[in-house]
Design an enzyme around this catalytic site. Structure first.
Site, PDB file in Angstrom:
ATOM      1  NE  ARG A  22     -70.591  -0.591  58.300  1.00 34.53           N
ATOM      2  CZ  ARG A  22     -71.124   0.442  58.903  1.00 34.53           C
ATOM      3  NH1 ARG A  22     -71.660   1.424  58.212  1.00 34.53           N
ATOM      4  NH2 ARG A  22     -71.130   0.539  60.216  1.00 34.53           N
ATOM      5  CG  ASN A  40     -73.719  -2.144  58.240  1.00 35.43           C
ATOM      6  OD1 ASN A  40     -72.888  -2.929  57.823  1.00 35.43           O
ATOM      7  ND2 ASN A  40     -73.637  -1.600  59.440  1.00 35.43           N
TER       8      ASN A  40
END
Length: 95
Positions: A22, A40
């Protein structure tokens, strides 16, 4: 003349959590001048919506197939996303 912005939804599968995927995607998206978000998923995947100039969006999609050094990407699903306007690229909470 600049191309009309596009928006794409990405679902990235593989070893993509706990490997700075990320954070790396945020850095890459911002470097490319894109807006949108990444988060996520509880199933272990990473989900993102990216918006911007078509060539920059495609560059990020290409990057997503490999990700950062510790990631092991097994699949990247890409689809058109609704045209909501984003002004920045941000990290969202797990869904």
């Amino acid at each position: 003349m600049q191309a009309e912005p596009i928006t794409r939804h990405l679902r990235i599968e593989g070893r993509v959590q706990g490997v700075f995927y990320r954070a790396s995607l945020i850095d890459e998206a911002r470097r490319l001048g894109l807006a949108g978000w990444v988060r996520n998923r509880r199933d272990g995947s990473v989900e993102a919506v990216v918006q911007g100039e078509p060539a920059a969006v495609q560059t990020l999609i290409d990057w997503a197939h490999q990700g950062p050094p510790r990631a092991q990407v097994s699949a990247v699903q890409v689809s058109a996303a609704p045209g909501q306007a984003f002004s920045v690229f941000e990290r969202r909470d797990t869904a």
